[in-house]
Design a protein around this motif. Structure first.
Motif, short mmCIF file in Angstrom:
data_model
loop_
_atom_site.label_atom_id
_atom_site.label_comp_id
_atom_site.label_asym_id
_atom_site.label_seq_id
_atom_site.Cartn_x
_atom_site.Cartn_y
_atom_site.Cartn_z
N ARG A 9 22.13 21.22 28.19
CA ARG A 9 21.59 22.18 29.49
C ARG A 9 22.59 23.38 29.41
O ARG A 9 22.18 24.41 29.73
CB ARG A 9 21.39 21.42 30.91
N THR A 10 23.64 23.07 29.05
CA THR A 10 24.76 24.09 29.25
C THR A 10 24.81 25.00 27.88
O THR A 10 25.01 26.06 27.81
CB THR A 10 26.02 23.58 29.69
N ARG A 11 24.85 24.04 26.73
CA ARG A 11 25.40 24.51 25.29
C ARG A 11 23.81 25.24 24.93
O ARG A 11 24.05 26.30 24.43
CB ARG A 11 25.36 23.47 24.30
N ALA A 12 22.71 24.71 24.99
CA ALA A 12 21.57 25.45 24.21
C ALA A 12 20.70 26.33 25.59
O ALA A 12 19.90 26.97 24.98
CB ALA A 12 20.51 24.45 23.73
N GLY A 13 21.46 26.00 26.74
CA GLY A 13 20.61 26.88 27.75
C GLY A 13 21.13 28.36 27.96
O GLY A 13 20.52 29.01 28.53
N GLY A 14 22.12 28.56 27.10
CA GLY A 14 22.58 29.90 27.49
C GLY A 14 21.63 31.20 26.94
O GLY A 14 21.50 31.79 27.89
N PRO A 15 20.81 31.16 26.01
CA PRO A 15 19.72 32.07 25.86
C PRO A 15 18.76 32.04 26.66
O PRO A 15 18.36 33.26 27.28
CB PRO A 15 19.21 31.77 24.48
N LEU A 16 18.41 30.81 27.51
CA LEU A 16 17.41 30.95 28.33
C LEU A 16 18.01 31.30 29.74
O LEU A 16 17.16 32.24 30.48
CB LEU A 16 17.00 29.47 28.78
N TYR A 17 19.29 31.11 30.04
CA TYR A 17 19.77 31.92 31.33
C TYR A 17 19.70 33.43 31.16
O TYR A 17 19.74 34.30 32.07
CB TYR A 17 21.15 31.57 31.54
N HIS A 38 9.14 29.24 33.50
CA HIS A 38 9.67 27.84 33.23
C HIS A 38 10.09 28.02 31.91
O HIS A 38 9.55 28.58 30.90
CB HIS A 38 8.45 26.97 33.30
N ALA A 39 11.21 27.24 31.47
CA ALA A 39 11.72 27.43 30.48
C ALA A 39 12.51 25.90 29.96
O ALA A 39 12.90 25.26 31.04
CB ALA A 39 12.79 28.40 30.14
N HIS A 46 17.58 35.03 29.38
CA HIS A 46 16.28 35.42 29.32
C HIS A 46 15.68 35.53 31.01
O HIS A 46 15.26 36.39 31.40
CB HIS A 46 15.27 34.72 28.57
N GLN A 47 16.10 34.52 31.57
CA GLN A 47 15.82 34.61 33.19
C GLN A 47 16.38 35.65 34.04
O GLN A 47 15.92 35.93 34.92
CB GLN A 47 16.16 33.02 33.74
N SER A 48 17.58 36.02 33.46
CA SER A 48 18.40 37.01 34.12
C SER A 48 17.63 38.34 34.08
O SER A 48 18.04 39.33 34.81
CB SER A 48 19.91 37.00 33.88
N ARG A 89 12.31 41.19 27.14
CA ARG A 89 12.66 42.19 27.54
C ARG A 89 11.39 43.33 27.47
O ARG A 89 10.84 44.49 28.30
CB ARG A 89 13.94 43.03 27.08
N ALA A 90 10.41 43.24 26.37
CA ALA A 90 9.47 43.98 26.01
C ALA A 90 8.03 43.25 26.79
O ALA A 90 7.23 43.84 26.87
CB ALA A 90 8.97 43.94 24.75
N GLY A 91 8.41 42.40 27.40
CA GLY A 91 7.25 41.67 28.43
C GLY A 91 6.16 41.08 27.62
O GLY A 91 4.91 40.86 27.86
N LEU A 92 6.57 40.72 26.46
CA LEU A 92 5.49 39.99 25.49
C LEU A 92 5.02 38.60 25.94
O LEU A 92 3.78 38.31 25.67
CB LEU A 92 5.93 39.82 24.04
N PHE A 93 5.49 37.89 26.75
CA PHE A 93 5.61 36.63 27.31
C PHE A 93 4.98 36.79 28.71
O PHE A 93 4.72 35.56 29.44
CB PHE A 93 6.63 35.72 26.98
#
Length: 80
Positions: free
Chosen positions: A66-74, A27-28, A76-78, A18-22
Motif C-alpha cells: 500500500r505504501t511502496r506500490a501506492g506512490g503512483p496511485l496517490y 477507485h484504485a 494520480h488521485q492528487s 491528467r488528460a482525462g482519458l479515464f
C-alpha cells in the motif's frame, strides 16, 4: 515519493490521467509485483527461504504494498 513513480509506464499513465482519458478516478488498487519464478525454484540461498515464505502465506506477500506500490496511485488521485 517512491522512485517507482517516475518510470516510463507510471509517467505514461499519469499523463493519461491528467488528460482525462479515464474520466473521474473513484477507485484504485495496487500491488507490488516481483517476478521471482527463477529464484523460487533454486535449491540454495534465497530460493529456500523465499519458497518457505510463499507457502506459509496467502495473498499479498508484501504487506507494505500500500505504501511502496501506492506512490503512483496517490499521485494520480492528487490530480483530481
Amino acid at each position: 515519493m517512491e522512485n517507482c513513480c517516475y518510470d516510463y509506464s507510471e509517467m505514461m499513465v499519469l499523463n493519461m490521467v491528467r488528460a482525462g482519458l479515464f474520466g473521474e478516478l473513484v477507485h484504485a488498487e495496487c500491488a507490488y509485483n516481483h517476478d521471482l519464478r527463477e529464484i523460487l525454484f533454486e535449491n540454495a540461498n534465497e530460493g529456500l527461504w523465499r519458497r518457505r515464505h510463499h507457502t506459509l502465506r496467502d495473498s499479498n506477500l508484501y504487506p507494505d504494498a500500500r505504501t511502496r506500490a501506492g506512490g503512483p496511485l496517490y499521485e494520480h488521485q492528487s490530480r483530481r
